[in-house]
Design an enzyme around this catalytic site. Structure first.
Site, PDB file in Angstrom:
ATOM      1  N   LYS A 120     -19.274  -7.404 -13.468  1.00 38.05           N
ATOM      2  CA  LYS A 120     -19.363  -6.834 -12.232  1.00 38.05           C
ATOM      3  C   LYS A 120     -20.200  -5.409 -12.318  1.00 38.05           C
ATOM      4  CE  LYS A 120     -18.241  -5.387  -8.048  1.00 38.05           C
ATOM      5  NZ  LYS A 120     -18.606  -6.079  -6.872  1.00 38.05           N
TER       6      LYS A 120
ATOM      7  N   ASP B  48       0.753  -1.167   0.082  1.00 40.73           N
ATOM      8  CA  ASP B  48      -0.166  -0.039   0.067  1.00 40.73           C
ATOM      9  C   ASP B  48       0.863   1.311  -0.051  1.00 40.73           C
ATOM     10  OD1 ASP B  48      -3.276   0.145   0.547  1.00 40.73           O
ATOM     11  OD2 ASP B  48      -2.208   2.145   1.103  1.00 40.73           O
TER      12      ASP B  48
ATOM     13  N   GLU C 188     -18.735  -6.440   2.083  1.00 41.35           N
ATOM     14  CA  GLU C 188     -18.374  -5.953   3.264  1.00 41.35           C
ATOM     15  C   GLU C 188     -19.165  -6.461   4.514  1.00 41.35           C
ATOM     16  OE1 GLU C 188     -17.671  -1.646   3.417  1.00 41.35           O
ATOM     17  OE2 GLU C 188     -16.423  -1.737   1.637  1.00 41.35           O
TER      18      GLU C 188
ATOM     19  N   CYS D  99     -19.201   0.983  -3.489  1.00 34.41           N
ATOM     20  CA  CYS D  99     -19.588   0.126  -4.791  1.00 34.41           C
ATOM     21  C   CYS D  99     -20.838   0.610  -5.495  1.00 34.41           C
ATOM     22  CB  CYS D  99     -19.568  -1.232  -4.789  1.00 34.41           C
ATOM     23  SG  CYS D  99     -18.224  -1.864  -4.038  1.00 34.41           S
TER      24      CYS D  99
ATOM     25  N   GLU E 285     -14.307  -8.644  -8.396  1.00 37.97           N
ATOM     26  CA  GLU E 285     -14.380  -9.122  -6.986  1.00 37.97           C
ATOM     27  C   GLU E 285     -15.851  -9.004  -6.593  1.00 37.97           C
ATOM     28  OE1 GLU E 285     -12.738 -11.006  -5.090  1.00 37.97           O
ATOM     29  OE2 GLU E 285     -14.575 -11.046  -4.023  1.00 37.97           O
TER      30      GLU E 285
HETATM   31  N1  LIG Z   1     -15.234  -2.519  -0.771  1.00 38.01           N
HETATM   32  C1  LIG Z   1     -15.996  -3.589  -1.332  1.00 38.01           C
HETATM   33  O1  LIG Z   1     -16.784  -4.069  -0.970  1.00 38.01           O
HETATM   34  C2  LIG Z   1     -15.879  -3.855  -2.925  1.00 38.01           C
HETATM   35  C3  LIG Z   1     -16.362  -5.119  -3.399  1.00 38.01           C
HETATM   36  C4  LIG Z   1     -16.030  -5.506  -4.762  1.00 38.01           C
HETATM   37  C5  LIG Z   1     -15.285  -4.673  -5.485  1.00 38.01           C
HETATM   38  N2  LIG Z   1     -14.687  -3.621  -5.176  1.00 38.01           N
HETATM   39  C6  LIG Z   1     -13.731  -2.719  -5.854  1.00 38.01           C
HETATM   40  O2  LIG Z   1     -12.533  -2.974  -5.427  1.00 38.01           O
HETATM   41  C7  LIG Z   1     -11.525  -1.874  -5.655  1.00 38.01           C
HETATM   42  C8  LIG Z   1     -10.985  -1.548  -4.226  1.00 38.01           C
HETATM   43  O3  LIG Z   1     -12.133  -1.188  -3.265  1.00 38.01           O
HETATM   44  P1  LIG Z   1     -11.717  -1.015  -1.698  1.00 38.01           P
HETATM   45  O4  LIG Z   1     -12.905  -0.851  -1.133  1.00 38.01           O
HETATM   46  O5  LIG Z   1     -10.821  -2.104  -1.259  1.00 38.01           O
HETATM   47  O6  LIG Z   1     -10.863   0.228  -1.701  1.00 38.01           O
HETATM   48  P2  LIG Z   1     -10.247   1.129  -0.486  1.00 38.01           P
HETATM   49  O7  LIG Z   1     -10.385   2.422  -0.592  1.00 38.01           O
HETATM   50  O8  LIG Z   1     -10.687   0.424   0.866  1.00 38.01           O
HETATM   51  O9  LIG Z   1      -8.506   0.591  -0.422  1.00 38.01           O
HETATM   52  C9  LIG Z   1      -7.800   1.045  -1.652  1.00 38.01           C
HETATM   53  C10 LIG Z   1      -6.379   0.940  -1.278  1.00 38.01           C
HETATM   54  O10 LIG Z   1      -5.321   1.094  -2.350  1.00 38.01           O
HETATM   55  C11 LIG Z   1      -4.239   1.949  -1.715  1.00 38.01           C
HETATM   56  N3  LIG Z   1      -3.527   2.229  -3.110  1.00 38.01           N
HETATM   57  C12 LIG Z   1      -3.831   3.461  -3.869  1.00 38.01           C
HETATM   58  N4  LIG Z   1      -2.925   3.518  -4.860  1.00 38.01           N
HETATM   59  C13 LIG Z   1      -2.209   2.629  -4.786  1.00 38.01           C
HETATM   60  C14 LIG Z   1      -0.615   2.233  -5.255  1.00 38.01           C
HETATM   61  N5  LIG Z   1      -0.343   2.989  -6.382  1.00 38.01           N
HETATM   62  N6  LIG Z   1      -0.155   1.090  -4.800  1.00 38.01           N
HETATM   63  C15 LIG Z   1      -0.483   0.572  -3.554  1.00 38.01           C
HETATM   64  N7  LIG Z   1      -1.785   0.997  -3.156  1.00 38.01           N
HETATM   65  C16 LIG Z   1      -2.363   1.965  -3.411  1.00 38.01           C
HETATM   66  C17 LIG Z   1      -5.014   3.051  -0.975  1.00 38.01           C
HETATM   67  O11 LIG Z   1      -3.965   3.563   0.116  1.00 38.01           O
HETATM   68  C18 LIG Z   1      -5.921   2.011  -0.246  1.00 38.01           C
HETATM   69  O12 LIG Z   1      -5.518   1.576   0.915  1.00 38.01           O
HETATM   70  C19 LIG Z   1     -12.557  -0.702  -5.992  1.00 38.01           C
HETATM   71  O13 LIG Z   1     -12.335  -0.683  -7.630  1.00 38.01           O
HETATM   72  C20 LIG Z   1     -14.054  -1.434  -5.634  1.00 38.01           C
HETATM   73  O14 LIG Z   1     -14.801  -0.730  -6.592  1.00 38.01           O
HETATM   74  C21 LIG Z   1     -14.763  -3.181  -3.637  1.00 38.01           C
END
Ligand SMILES: NC(=O)c1ccc[n+]([C@@H]2O[C@H](COP(=O)([O-])OP(=O)(O)OC[C@H]3O[C@@H](n4cnc5c(N)ncnc54)[C@H](O)[C@@H]3O)[C@@H](O)[C@H]2O)c1
Length: 459
Positions: free
Chosen positions: A218, A30, A166, A274, A162
């Site tokens: 998705k 991260d 949550e 999402c 994915e």
């Molecule tokens: N949250 C959910 O329930 C869920 C479910 C399915 C899909 N998604 C998708 O998955 C993706 C991520 O969602 P999330 O909720 O986990 O996001 P999040 O904001 O919780 O986490 C993203 C992380 O990526 C890090 N990051 C940003 N740029 C980076 C880089 N260049 N290198 C390394 N780390 C970096 C950030 O610091 C952060 O910790 C999104 O596209 C979302 O739509 C989310």
């Protein structure tokens, strides 16, 4: 397999931990050093049931690592999963800046890495870069180009949206309804199947398809779920207007097998990271490709209006926004849904903000989302560890999240603490008849209010 997860948020951290739990060597990368420091000290930066214990076990076993060191994380990996955020930009498009920044870093790392040795033939041929973030159709190709701009060395691409939720993320990932993989070549499809086979021993399918279809799956799934919520909320609003009871309507309607009863509960509408952004991203894709999507635009608009309608109910009861000034409002639930500390796009925050702007004091309780709310709302509202502590002299209680612990409270205690026994329930947690018998004035969604006139007379 040696796997790197890029982004340790709700998706990257859960999926990386679950991959390590079945024996893979996983590095979670991260750019946020505070998150990585917490993880290296055994503290999860997010709340997800069961996650702390799983992280701890696999971290101690030496299979799960946390780092901010991109070179280290990318160089050694056989598979790199991009799991960074794709928030809406101001036009509603999915903002790809984090995805493309990660792609560029990956390209540089591939270029500078020494030639791979050992492993299977496919592994030696090149890493697989997997896009797990939810991204518009065509993004995998943009990621491929961003990597290829940095290196001529071989690598492979896969799309792997994915579907975890949550609050139930570990179970969803370990026992998925399906795994969707988009690839350009059979070899990559085979390697992805091999990775996921241990997760589908329940017989559920791994669908390997072309990349643009995987990217669309998705969005189609989330748009459908969002549509169901906006649909039932619109019906609930009609029920209120005509004196129908949405519970009865729901029963009568969902017994039709073609309709089914899943994910059709009226309330404050959807929130989270999402559905709102993915619905908007579909609308943006429609605009970009000149393919109108009026249905999904309406789904979004209905959802945004739903929380405002609920706020208007509170305003109307108090006889105008000006009368909210000086009122003390208790709020139960801040997270966008139970089981998570995620407050992104949470209806509770919209409603709390409007109440505060109108001059009311908001005293809130959420089992896990105080810290995340404080980042957004600061100390504009009060936070209480005990739900009853919000109620002292309250002019009303507003319920925004259906946490299980709110479902059977001590109504007598509530009545004795509150200044006025008035409940605005945005999640239909209670039977209106019960609240009437308990002496509350009770407003919910799609059902006739109880004791409202008596309360109005008393005001
Ligand atoms: N949250 C959910 O329930 C869920 C479910 C399915 C899909 N998604 C998708 O998955 C993706 C991520 O969602 P999330 O909720 O986990 O996001 P999040 O904001 O919780 O986490 C993203 C992380 O990526 C890090 N990051 C940003 N740029 C980076 C880089 N260049 N290198 C390394 N780390 C970096 C950030 O610091 C952060 O910790 C999104 O596209 C979302 O739509 C989310």
């Amino acid at each position: 397999m040696r796997i790197t997860m890029v982004g340790t948020g709700y998706v990257g951290l859960v999926t990386g931990t679950c991959f390590s739990n079945i024996g893979n060597e996983v590095t979670c990368l991260d750019v946020d050093p505070a998150k990585i420091e917490k993880l290296n000290n055994g503290i999860s930066p997010i709340y997800e049931p069961g996650l702390d214990e799983l992280i701890d076990r696999n971290h101690k076993a030496g299979r799960l690592h946390f780092t901010t060191d991109k070179t280290q994380a990318y160089t050694n990996a056989e598979m790199i999963f991009i799991c960074v955020g794709t928030p809406s930009d101001e036009m509603g498009h999915a903002d790809l800046k984090y995805v493309l920044a990660a792609a560029s870093d990956i390209g540089k790392a591939i270029e500078n890495a020494p030639g791979a040795t050992g492993g299977e033939l496919e592994e030696r041929r090149g890493k697989i870069i997997v896009v797990k973030s939810t991204v518009p159709v065509g993004t995998n190709e943009k990621v491929r180009q961003a990597i290829a701009a940095e290196t001529n060395k071989p690598f492979y691409m896969a799309s792997n949206p994915e579907f975890l939720k949550e609050g139930a993320a570990i179970n969803d990932f370990n026992k998925p309804d399906r795994v969707v993989v988009g690839v350009n070549d059979e070899g990559t499809g085979g390697r992805m199947r091999k990775l996921y086979e241990p997760f589908v021993r329940n017989g559920h399918p791994i669908f390997v398809m072309d990349v643009p279809s995987a990217e669309m799956v998705k969005y189609a799934a989330n748009a459908m779920l969002a549509t169901k919520i906006s649909f039932i909320n619109e019906i609930a609003n009609l029920c209120e207007a005509y004196g129908s009871n949405v519970d009865e309507v729901w029963r009568g309607m969902t017994s039709d097998a073609r309709i089914g009863n899943k994910f059709l509960y009226p309330g404050l509408g959807y929130g989270g990271s999402c559905f709102p952004k993915d619905t908007l991203a579909c609308v943006s894709m429609g605009i970009e490709s000149e393919t109108p999507t009026p249905l999904l635009k309406a789904v979004h608009d209905v959802n945004q209006q739903q929380r405002l309608n609920f706020y208007d109910k509170i305003v109307e009861f108090f006889g105008g926004e000006e009368n909210l000034s000086g009122k003390k409002i208790a709020m139960w639930g801040l997270a966008f849904k139970p089981g998570t500390d995620d407050v992104r796009e949470a209806p509770a925050l919209t409603i709390a903000n409007k109440l505060v702007d109108a001059g009311a004091t908001v005293e809130a309780h959420d089992p896990v989302a105080h810290e995340t709310t404080q980042i957004v709302l600061g100390d504009s509202i009060g936070y209480h560890d005990d739900l009853y502590a919000t109620l002292g002299s309250a002019d009303a209680l507003v319920i925004c999240t259906d946490w299980p612990e709110f479902k059977q409270p001590d109504f007598g205690k509530m009545r004795s603490l509150m200044g006025s026994p008035i409940v605005f329930d945005g999640r239909n947690l209670y039977n209106p008849q019960l609240l009437q018998d308990e002496g509350f004035t009770y407003f919910s969604v799609g059902r006739t209010p109880v004791n409202a006139e008596e309360a109005n007379v008393a005001k």
